[in-house]
Design a protein around this motif. Structure first.
Motif, PDB file in Angstrom:
ATOM      1  N   PRO A   1      -2.919  52.891  -0.764  1.00 54.13           N
ATOM      2  CA  PRO A   1      -3.362  50.887  -0.533  1.00 54.13           C
ATOM      3  C   PRO A   1      -4.717  50.808  -0.438  1.00 54.13           C
ATOM      4  CG  PRO A   1      -1.971  51.295   0.452  1.00 54.13           C
ATOM      5  CD  PRO A   1      -2.106  52.269   0.114  1.00 54.13           C
ATOM      6  N   ASP A   2      -5.039  52.314   0.925  1.00 50.48           N
ATOM      7  CA  ASP A   2      -6.093  52.015   2.258  1.00 50.48           C
ATOM      8  C   ASP A   2      -6.978  52.972   2.491  1.00 50.48           C
ATOM      9  OD1 ASP A   2      -5.382  52.576   4.407  1.00 50.48           O
ATOM     10  OD2 ASP A   2      -4.228  50.802   4.347  1.00 50.48           O
ATOM     11  N   ARG A   3      -7.862  53.694   3.187  1.00 54.27           N
ATOM     12  CA  ARG A   3      -8.783  54.866   2.495  1.00 54.27           C
ATOM     13  C   ARG A   3      -8.287  55.779   4.111  1.00 54.27           C
ATOM     14  NH1 ARG A   3     -14.876  53.003   3.752  1.00 54.27           N
ATOM     15  NH2 ARG A   3     -15.094  55.698   3.903  1.00 54.27           N
ATOM     16  N   GLN A   4      -7.682  54.965   4.747  1.00 63.71           N
ATOM     17  CA  GLN A   4      -6.467  55.891   5.837  1.00 63.71           C
ATOM     18  C   GLN A   4      -5.288  55.642   6.087  1.00 63.71           C
ATOM     19  OE1 GLN A   4      -9.098  53.347   6.894  1.00 63.71           O
ATOM     20  NE2 GLN A   4     -10.994  54.927   7.069  1.00 63.71           N
ATOM     21  N   SER A   5      -4.870  55.282   5.246  1.00 59.93           N
ATOM     22  CA  SER A   5      -2.954  55.322   4.907  1.00 59.93           C
ATOM     23  C   SER A   5      -2.375  56.584   4.112  1.00 59.93           C
ATOM     24  CB  SER A   5      -3.259  54.377   3.464  1.00 59.93           C
ATOM     25  OG  SER A   5      -0.724  53.486   3.223  1.00 59.93           O
ATOM     26  N   GLN A   6      -1.249  56.859   4.291  1.00 59.04           N
ATOM     27  CA  GLN A   6      -0.834  58.128   3.508  1.00 59.04           C
ATOM     28  C   GLN A   6       0.921  57.776   2.874  1.00 59.04           C
ATOM     29  OE1 GLN A   6      -1.568  60.909   3.649  1.00 59.04           O
ATOM     30  NE2 GLN A   6      -2.858  61.029   4.328  1.00 59.04           N
ATOM     31  N   ASP A   7       1.150  55.939   2.894  1.00 54.72           N
ATOM     32  CA  ASP A   7       1.279  54.890   1.841  1.00 54.72           C
ATOM     33  C   ASP A   7       1.498  55.503   0.381  1.00 54.72           C
ATOM     34  OD1 ASP A   7       3.658  54.044   0.931  1.00 54.72           O
ATOM     35  OD2 ASP A   7       3.000  51.973   1.679  1.00 54.72           O
ATOM     36  N   LEU A   8       1.496  56.876   0.342  1.00 50.62           N
ATOM     37  CA  LEU A   8       1.730  57.010  -1.647  1.00 50.62           C
ATOM     38  C   LEU A   8       2.678  56.031  -2.122  1.00 50.62           C
ATOM     39  CD1 LEU A   8       0.994  60.813  -1.127  1.00 50.62           C
ATOM     40  CD2 LEU A   8      -0.826  59.410  -1.090  1.00 50.62           C
ATOM     41  N   THR A   9       1.838  56.483  -3.218  1.00 50.91           N
ATOM     42  CA  THR A   9       2.391  55.569  -4.913  1.00 50.91           C
ATOM     43  C   THR A   9       1.658  56.456  -5.591  1.00 50.91           C
ATOM     44  OG1 THR A   9       0.828  53.574  -4.784  1.00 50.91           O
ATOM     45  CG2 THR A   9       2.675  53.099  -3.453  1.00 50.91           C
ATOM     46  N   TYR A  10       3.030  56.587  -6.778  1.00 52.43           N
ATOM     47  CA  TYR A  10       2.736  57.154  -8.155  1.00 52.43           C
ATOM     48  C   TYR A  10       2.364  56.570  -8.977  1.00 52.43           C
ATOM     49  CZ  TYR A  10       4.208  59.915  -4.173  1.00 52.43           C
ATOM     50  OH  TYR A  10       4.599  60.284  -3.079  1.00 52.43           O
ATOM     51  N   THR A  11       1.874  56.818  -9.680  1.00 54.31           N
ATOM     52  CA  THR A  11       1.340  55.953 -11.493  1.00 54.31           C
ATOM     53  C   THR A  11       0.949  57.607 -12.704  1.00 54.31           C
ATOM     54  OG1 THR A  11       0.184  54.116 -12.423  1.00 54.31           O
ATOM     55  CG2 THR A  11      -1.175  55.953 -10.615  1.00 54.31           C
ATOM     56  N   ARG A  12       0.827  56.880 -13.613  1.00 54.31           N
ATOM     57  CA  ARG A  12       0.722  57.458 -14.992  1.00 54.31           C
ATOM     58  C   ARG A  12      -0.589  56.479 -15.560  1.00 54.31           C
ATOM     59  NH1 ARG A  12       2.333  62.502 -16.751  1.00 54.31           N
ATOM     60  NH2 ARG A  12       2.548  61.707 -18.651  1.00 54.31           N
ATOM     61  N   SER A  13      -1.081  55.455 -15.318  1.00 54.44           N
ATOM     62  CA  SER A  13      -2.135  54.427 -15.479  1.00 54.44           C
ATOM     63  C   SER A  13      -3.098  55.084 -14.713  1.00 54.44           C
ATOM     64  CB  SER A  13      -1.242  52.857 -15.392  1.00 54.44           C
ATOM     65  OG  SER A  13      -2.591  52.617 -15.310  1.00 54.44           O
ATOM     66  N   GLY A  14      -3.982  55.343 -16.077  1.00 60.64           N
ATOM     67  CA  GLY A  14      -5.520  56.313 -15.590  1.00 60.64           C
ATOM     68  C   GLY A  14      -7.010  56.008 -15.581  1.00 60.64           C
ATOM     69  N   ALA A  15      -6.761  54.159 -15.938  1.00 64.32           N
ATOM     70  CA  ALA A  15      -7.375  52.656 -15.781  1.00 64.32           C
ATOM     71  C   ALA A  15      -8.063  53.645 -14.794  1.00 64.32           C
ATOM     72  CB  ALA A  15      -7.670  51.743 -16.538  1.00 64.32           C
ATOM     73  N   PHE A  16      -9.523  54.518 -13.807  1.00 66.00           N
ATOM     74  CA  PHE A  16      -9.978  54.236 -12.771  1.00 66.00           C
ATOM     75  C   PHE A  16     -11.933  53.638 -12.864  1.00 66.00           C
ATOM     76  CE2 PHE A  16      -6.606  57.367 -12.245  1.00 66.00           C
ATOM     77  CZ  PHE A  16      -5.966  56.558 -11.306  1.00 66.00           C
ATOM     78  N   LYS A  17     -11.410  53.649 -11.732  1.00 66.04           N
ATOM     79  CA  LYS A  17     -13.875  52.474 -11.933  1.00 66.04           C
ATOM     80  C   LYS A  17     -13.651  52.885 -10.330  1.00 66.04           C
ATOM     81  CE  LYS A  17     -11.985  49.074 -13.718  1.00 66.04           C
ATOM     82  NZ  LYS A  17     -10.133  49.139 -13.656  1.00 66.04           N
ATOM     83  N   LEU A  18     -15.126  52.191 -10.057  1.00 64.69           N
ATOM     84  CA  LEU A  18     -15.714  52.647  -8.401  1.00 64.69           C
ATOM     85  C   LEU A  18     -15.762  51.273  -8.334  1.00 64.69           C
ATOM     86  CD1 LEU A  18     -18.865  55.213  -8.754  1.00 64.69           C
ATOM     87  CD2 LEU A  18     -16.543  55.870  -8.621  1.00 64.69           C
ATOM     88  N   ASN A  19     -15.278  51.733  -6.366  1.00 63.55           N
ATOM     89  CA  ASN A  19     -15.447  50.210  -6.679  1.00 63.55           C
ATOM     90  C   ASN A  19     -16.426  49.918  -5.509  1.00 63.55           C
ATOM     91  OD1 ASN A  19     -15.486  52.096  -4.160  1.00 63.55           O
ATOM     92  ND2 ASN A  19     -13.575  50.747  -2.914  1.00 63.55           N
ATOM     93  N   LYS A  20     -16.865  49.030  -4.449  1.00 65.72           N
ATOM     94  CA  LYS A  20     -18.037  48.948  -3.879  1.00 65.72           C
ATOM     95  C   LYS A  20     -18.455  50.142  -2.944  1.00 65.72           C
ATOM     96  CE  LYS A  20     -16.557  45.798  -0.114  1.00 65.72           C
ATOM     97  NZ  LYS A  20     -17.202  46.407   1.153  1.00 65.72           N
ATOM     98  N   ASP A  21     -17.835  50.559  -2.678  1.00 73.21           N
ATOM     99  CA  ASP A  21     -18.221  51.738  -1.881  1.00 73.21           C
ATOM    100  C   ASP A  21     -18.407  52.896  -2.591  1.00 73.21           C
ATOM    101  OD1 ASP A  21     -18.223  49.811   0.183  1.00 73.21           O
ATOM    102  OD2 ASP A  21     -16.403  50.247   0.493  1.00 73.21           O
ATOM    103  N   ASN A  22     -17.845  52.662  -3.650  1.00 74.65           N
ATOM    104  CA  ASN A  22     -18.489  54.064  -4.589  1.00 74.65           C
ATOM    105  C   ASN A  22     -17.029  55.207  -4.773  1.00 74.65           C
ATOM    106  OD1 ASN A  22     -20.994  53.590  -5.901  1.00 74.65           O
ATOM    107  ND2 ASN A  22     -21.096  54.698  -3.915  1.00 74.65           N
ATOM    108  N   PHE A  23     -15.978  54.419  -3.899  1.00 74.93           N
ATOM    109  CA  PHE A  23     -14.515  55.444  -4.125  1.00 74.93           C
ATOM    110  C   PHE A  23     -13.761  54.968  -5.900  1.00 74.93           C
ATOM    111  CE2 PHE A  23     -15.970  55.034   0.497  1.00 74.93           C
ATOM    112  CZ  PHE A  23     -14.829  56.019   0.405  1.00 74.93           C
TER     113      PHE A  23
END
Length: 454
Positions: free
Chosen positions: A94-116
């Motif tokens: 959910p955030d850059r420092q978190s290790q709380d992983l969730t898993y998905t098969r939905s690969g609709a990704f994009k860049l946010n305002k910070d280029n992540f």
């Protein structure tokens, strides 16, 4: 008793209808996995009752089991759209420092305002660190994953120190009549080629290499060529004034290099060791001297700019055949600041960024995760899952190895719902509901008949 049995049947039929309706509702949801309602009969007896005459106590929903079969691929024009053909899941936080992983098969990704790289809900796609040149991953431990970032620039400029040039010089060329080289007079040289080099601030400069065929080669060479170099030739850049020439150099501000020699077969004659291979270069003292006017922006070169007559690997060498002048390899090792021009992701999940200055670098490798029991995963919505006791521990790995599956860029995995099958199941669940409702109605009629006995 039959009243409760009929009620349990209605409840089960309703659960079946709910499951089927949910599948149909998500027929166009990217990465969705259909569910199946599984039921079990209810049977209870005591040690003093007869099992031969015992009737079951109805039905109960055993589990709503998800079916993780592969969905078909839908191809897109977005290189950040990813699909897995295999058992792997993408890992998100959910955030850059978190290790709380969730898993998905939905690969609709994009860049946010910070280029992540993020999904539709702003969760960060996780990746393994890789070598920027080879793309080899450094670890497959999930504790080492990091959000994948796409820099929009290639970083600090790098001053050129080496130019690599291999070419064919035309053996049919006639020696120039003039004994004096002049870069502004085409009659004083046979061939020329230019390359753009960069100073320490990333400003571009033009280095032009000239070739003059000699009338009398040095034995045992069959042919010999002089080499000359001009920095920021004012004939190539009319707006740039010609540099001031030191007294030790030709008034036309050119540099002399080693002669190139060829045998009777047109092959390049390398000097015997320990003599160095032929080069031509501009010394740092000349480049950095403000009086010469080569650098007017405050830049400095820490090493000479050397033209090496070979390719970077040393395999391709100059030739002299009866063929037109042809540059076979021309490259240099400097860069200016470059802007992002493209992102490619291969089947191994390696993310390669290309920049306008010609640089390219591997940024990360998309993390894939698999589980011993995928049906034990806990749904958390947004086409995502979390591990549970029954799913087993998540196992990280790289794509295109083992059972993780390959990463397909510019693709999305569609829902694995078969609409035709679901519509048939819907009719079946409806009939089941109606039948149990009828059983409940008959039971009510019987009770009314009993109550009316006098």
């Amino acid at each position: 008793m039959s009243f409760n049995i009929a009620l349990s049947g209605i409840a089960a039929a309703q659960k079946d209808l709910d499951t089927t309706a949910n599948n149909i509702a998500n027929v166009n949801t990217t990465g969705f996995k259909e569910s199946r309602a599984e039921f079990a009969d209810v049977y209870a007896t005591s040690i003093f009752s007869s099992g031969r005459t015992k009737v079951g106590d109805g039905v109960a929903t055993s589990v709503i089991a998800q079916q993780f079969s592969q969905g078909s691929l839908q191809f897109t024009n977005n290189s950040l759209d990813l699909a897995v053909t295999g058992e792997g899941f993408f890992a998100l936080t959910p955030d850059r420092q978190s290790q709380d992983l969730t898993y998905t098969r939905s690969g609709a990704f994009k860049l946010n305002k910070d280029n992540f790289i993020v999904d539709n809900n702003g969760n960060f796609l996780q990746g393994f660190a890789v070598d920027p040149v080879t793309g080899e991953n450094q670890s497959v431990s999930l504790s080492t994953t990091q959000p994948i970032s796409i820099p929009t620039s290639a970083g600090a400029p790098r001053a050129t120190s080496n130019v690599f040039l291999s070419m064919n010089l035309d053996s049919r060329a006639v020696e120039t009549g003039s004994t004096t080289f002049d870069p502004t007079d085409r009659a004083t040289y046979n061939h020329s080629t230019s390359v753009t080099v960069y100073d320490s601030l990333g400003e571009a400069h033009t280095v032009t290499t000239y070739f003059r065929k000699l009338a009398t080669p040095t034995p045992p060479a069959a042919a010999e060529w002089e080499t000359k170099l001009v920095w920021d030739d004012n004939t190539a850049h009319p707006t740039i004034p010609a540099p001031v020439a030191p007294a030790t150099r030709n008034p036309n501000s050119w540099f002399s290099g080693d002669n190139l020699q060829f045998d009777s077969n047109g092959s390049f004659r390398l000097p015997a060791p320990p003599a160095a291979a032929p080069t031509i270069g501009v010394p740092t003292a000349d480049l950095n001297d403000p009086a010469n006017g080569y650098l007017t922006n405050g830049a400095q070169f820490s090493a000479p700019v050397v033209v090496n007559f070979r390719d970077a690997s040393g395999v391709k060498l100059p030739t002299q055949y009866a063929s037109n002048f042809d540059v076979q390899n021309l490259s240099q090792d400097g860069t200016t600041v470059g802007n992002l021009t493209g992102v490619d992701i291969d089947a191994f999940g390696r993310v390669l960024a290309s920049y306008s200055n010609g640089d390219s670098a591997y940024l990360a490798q998309v993390t894939l995760v698999r589980f011993a029991n995928v049906q034990g995963l806990k749904q958390v919505g947004n086409t995502s899952w979390k591990q549970s006791i029954t799913s087993g521990e998540p196992i990280g790995g790289q794509a295109n190895t083992g059972t993780f599956g390959a990463v397909n860029a510019s693709s999305l995995e569609q829902s694995n719902v078969n609409l035709t099958t679901e519509l048939v199941d819907l009719i079946s669940a409806q009939r089941n509901f109606q039948a149990n409702s009828r059983a409940l109605e008959v039971n009510s009629t019987l009770q009314q008949t009993v109550l009316q006995i006098r």
